[in-house]
Design an enzyme around this catalytic site. Sequence first.
Site, PDB file in Angstrom:
ATOM      1  N   ASP A   1      31.659 -20.829  20.664  1.00  0.00           N
ATOM      2  CA  ASP A   1      32.353 -19.930  19.732  1.00  0.00           C
ATOM      3  C   ASP A   1      31.448 -19.612  18.540  1.00  0.00           C
ATOM      4  O   ASP A   1      30.907 -20.515  17.900  1.00  0.00           O
ATOM      5  CB  ASP A   1      33.648 -20.610  19.264  1.00  0.00           C
ATOM      6  CG  ASP A   1      34.642 -19.625  18.688  1.00  0.00           C
ATOM      7  OD1 ASP A   1      34.241 -18.769  17.879  1.00  0.00           O
ATOM      8  OD2 ASP A   1      35.834 -19.712  19.045  1.00  0.00           O
TER       9      ASP A   1
ATOM     10  N   HIS B   1      31.784 -20.565   9.603  1.00  0.00           N
ATOM     11  CA  HIS B   1      32.821 -20.182   8.634  1.00  0.00           C
ATOM     12  C   HIS B   1      32.661 -20.971   7.335  1.00  0.00           C
ATOM     13  O   HIS B   1      32.708 -20.418   6.237  1.00  0.00           O
ATOM     14  CB  HIS B   1      34.222 -20.472   9.178  1.00  0.00           C
ATOM     15  CG  HIS B   1      34.703 -19.460  10.152  1.00  0.00           C
ATOM     16  ND1 HIS B   1      34.938 -18.153   9.823  1.00  0.00           N
ATOM     17  CD2 HIS B   1      35.007 -19.562  11.471  1.00  0.00           C
ATOM     18  CE1 HIS B   1      35.364 -17.494  10.889  1.00  0.00           C
ATOM     19  NE2 HIS B   1      35.412 -18.334  11.902  1.00  0.00           N
TER      20      HIS B   1
ATOM     21  N   ASP C   1      31.758 -15.576  21.873  1.00  0.00           N
ATOM     22  CA  ASP C   1      32.793 -14.542  21.741  1.00  0.00           C
ATOM     23  C   ASP C   1      32.432 -13.478  20.702  1.00  0.00           C
ATOM     24  O   ASP C   1      32.936 -12.362  20.741  1.00  0.00           O
ATOM     25  CB  ASP C   1      34.155 -15.183  21.419  1.00  0.00           C
ATOM     26  CG  ASP C   1      34.089 -16.191  20.275  1.00  0.00           C
ATOM     27  OD1 ASP C   1      32.971 -16.543  19.812  1.00  0.00           O
ATOM     28  OD2 ASP C   1      35.170 -16.638  19.834  1.00  0.00           O
ATOM     29  N   HIS C   2      31.539 -13.826  19.772  1.00  0.00           N
ATOM     30  CA  HIS C   2      31.140 -12.928  18.679  1.00  0.00           C
ATOM     31  C   HIS C   2      30.072 -13.643  17.886  1.00  0.00           C
ATOM     32  O   HIS C   2      29.788 -14.827  18.128  1.00  0.00           O
ATOM     33  CB  HIS C   2      32.341 -12.608  17.769  1.00  0.00           C
ATOM     34  CG  HIS C   2      33.078 -13.859  17.354  1.00  0.00           C
ATOM     35  ND1 HIS C   2      32.527 -14.774  16.474  1.00  0.00           N
ATOM     36  CD2 HIS C   2      34.270 -14.381  17.739  1.00  0.00           C
ATOM     37  CE1 HIS C   2      33.355 -15.794  16.342  1.00  0.00           C
ATOM     38  NE2 HIS C   2      34.426 -15.590  17.100  1.00  0.00           N
TER      39      HIS C   2
ATOM     40  N   ASP D   1      31.180 -22.177  15.396  1.00  0.00           N
ATOM     41  CA  ASP D   1      32.039 -21.234  14.660  1.00  0.00           C
ATOM     42  C   ASP D   1      32.551 -21.873  13.373  1.00  0.00           C
ATOM     43  O   ASP D   1      32.529 -21.252  12.297  1.00  0.00           O
ATOM     44  CB  ASP D   1      33.215 -20.820  15.549  1.00  0.00           C
ATOM     45  CG  ASP D   1      34.160 -19.861  14.856  1.00  0.00           C
ATOM     46  OD1 ASP D   1      33.793 -18.685  14.712  1.00  0.00           O
ATOM     47  OD2 ASP D   1      35.257 -20.300  14.449  1.00  0.00           O
TER      48      ASP D   1
ATOM     49  N   ASN E   1      43.937 -12.334  16.360  1.00  0.00           N
ATOM     50  CA  ASN E   1      44.229 -13.771  16.385  1.00  0.00           C
ATOM     51  C   ASN E   1      45.642 -14.029  15.902  1.00  0.00           C
ATOM     52  O   ASN E   1      46.226 -15.083  16.140  1.00  0.00           O
ATOM     53  CB  ASN E   1      43.259 -14.533  15.474  1.00  0.00           C
ATOM     54  CG  ASN E   1      41.954 -14.876  16.178  1.00  0.00           C
ATOM     55  OD1 ASN E   1      41.809 -14.686  17.383  1.00  0.00           O
ATOM     56  ND2 ASN E   1      41.002 -15.391  15.409  1.00  0.00           N
TER      57      ASN E   1
ATOM     58  N   THR F   1      38.166 -14.413  17.947  1.00  0.00           N
ATOM     59  CA  THR F   1      38.101 -15.398  19.029  1.00  0.00           C
ATOM     60  C   THR F   1      39.044 -15.115  20.198  1.00  0.00           C
ATOM     61  O   THR F   1      38.611 -15.042  21.347  1.00  0.00           O
ATOM     62  CB  THR F   1      38.402 -16.795  18.445  1.00  0.00           C
ATOM     63  OG1 THR F   1      37.370 -17.087  17.510  1.00  0.00           O
ATOM     64  CG2 THR F   1      38.429 -17.864  19.531  1.00  0.00           C
TER      65      THR F   1
ATOM     66  N   HIS G   1      33.808 -13.172  10.958  1.00  0.00           N
ATOM     67  CA  HIS G   1      33.615 -12.212  12.039  1.00  0.00           C
ATOM     68  C   HIS G   1      34.919 -11.480  12.235  1.00  0.00           C
ATOM     69  O   HIS G   1      35.966 -11.934  11.753  1.00  0.00           O
ATOM     70  CB  HIS G   1      33.183 -12.943  13.319  1.00  0.00           C
ATOM     71  CG  HIS G   1      34.110 -14.063  13.672  1.00  0.00           C
ATOM     72  ND1 HIS G   1      35.236 -13.874  14.432  1.00  0.00           N
ATOM     73  CD2 HIS G   1      34.118 -15.378  13.324  1.00  0.00           C
ATOM     74  CE1 HIS G   1      35.878 -15.034  14.558  1.00  0.00           C
ATOM     75  NE2 HIS G   1      35.226 -15.963  13.876  1.00  0.00           N
TER      76      HIS G   1
ATOM     77  N   TYR H   1      44.703 -27.729  24.163  1.00  0.00           N
ATOM     78  CA  TYR H   1      43.650 -27.590  23.157  1.00  0.00           C
ATOM     79  C   TYR H   1      43.767 -28.658  22.075  1.00  0.00           C
ATOM     80  O   TYR H   1      44.839 -28.897  21.531  1.00  0.00           O
ATOM     81  CB  TYR H   1      43.668 -26.199  22.507  1.00  0.00           C
ATOM     82  CG  TYR H   1      42.481 -26.053  21.596  1.00  0.00           C
ATOM     83  CD1 TYR H   1      41.202 -25.983  22.132  1.00  0.00           C
ATOM     84  CD2 TYR H   1      42.618 -26.059  20.209  1.00  0.00           C
ATOM     85  CE1 TYR H   1      40.087 -25.910  21.318  1.00  0.00           C
ATOM     86  CE2 TYR H   1      41.513 -25.977  19.385  1.00  0.00           C
ATOM     87  CZ  TYR H   1      40.248 -25.901  19.955  1.00  0.00           C
ATOM     88  OH  TYR H   1      39.143 -25.834  19.156  1.00  0.00           O
TER      89      TYR H   1
END
Length: 430
Positions: A48, A217, A258-259, A213, A104, A83, A360, A177
Amino acid sequence: MTLAGLLAAAVLGLAGCATSVPGDAPPQPQVSRSATGRSPVTILVSIDGFREDYLRRGATPTLSRLAAGGVTAVMHPSFPSKTFPNHWTLVTGLRPDRHGIVGNRMESPERRAVFTMATDDPWWWNAARPVWVDAEKAGIRTAAMFWPGANVAISGTSADTGRPGPAGMRPSDWVPYNKAVNDTQRVNMVLDWLRRPDEIRPHFVTLYFDKVDTAGHDHGPDSAQNLQAVAEVDAAIGALVAGLKVLDQPANLVIVADHGMAATSSNRVIALDALADPERYHLIETGPFASVAPQPGAADEVERALLAPHEHMQCWRKADIPARFHYGSNPRVPPILCLAQPGWLIQASAPRQPFVGGNHGYDNMAPEMNALFIAHGPVFAAGRVLPDFDNVDIYPLLRQLIGLPAAAGVDGNGAALQGAFRRGGASGVN
Ligand code: AMP
Ligand code: ZN
Ligand code: ZN
């Protein structure tokens, strides 16, 4: 069954059940098997927020080796570069406007319901079928070591949520998760699945890492912490590759992000309440883009304020979003979309504290949003760099690797990644 119950069940090999996560113990080597004893597994790995250029920062011995011995390219995410929309695109071949995970966070006018990243109600997800559902239907066993949507009973109804059953489909093995499951545990889970006898061994596996990710951030894409996270995930993938070798398990690895990530700062914030009366609109998402729903009767006033030219931000009525974003026809897209220049943030009001970090969600063609793509394995060419492509093209590649017939009617182009195969490789898949 409760989440804890699912974890406790530890039913390795039982279709339709979540499996327990192993501890940190290194995978046990298996008694030697011939190289031909196992057919290649396809492993889709998502890191991610791994911006494509992180590969050239001297922190990725494993990924750089896989890139040198495989295929790389710059991959463009779909809009919005978030995401959940992009993970769902990667496994469905549809852009967010068509697969329905348009953010999201979403609000449904039809249902008066809210979607957050914890939502596993199939209703939100049912507009698209992920590749694992088609694989399972074709008798090809799949497993997900996390992936947005892998915990959702696809094609089921809300009543199926959390209860594996015939109405909805998940991968044969999946794990609820949990960010606290560490990288080693994630890799060991995949290796444990692959250690099984052929009849209950997955032939398509997803594996997801979130820490790059999170570091991006919290500290920004150019921070030491971000580089450390990149190095740690690289080491985890190194352990995966080593474990596959011990098992003598050939694998076609498709490693993606994903980005990307853009550096942000409290000095680059657009405060919406300075532009329009906050009583007159409702914000669904804010950040690199803001999705805005004017209150009843306030559309003209809010549009006048937001659609006017602004420094570092542009807003559109959903019908007027430029075609290249392929976004705005889905009923879940709110009436107004505001998009910030990369590095800027759109917030409800001015920040109270100074901050630096990363984010993002920007224009999916912005270089800061470029995502990682590495393909490595027996069917792939070595040392090949392909032209940029869109992430909708990953899904047709996955179908080909898994041995499913090409899908019609998706946004992805099956021809786009044919250059990834070594001579004769494409015909050698499964
Ligand atoms: P974003 O807000 O777009 O940066 O989302 C990234 C976050 O999504 C990560 O920090 C993950 O913890 C979270 N995430 C990833 N997969 C899942 C999942 N299947 N369920 C809930 N959250 C997830
Ligand atoms: Zn992400
Ligand atoms: Zn993120």
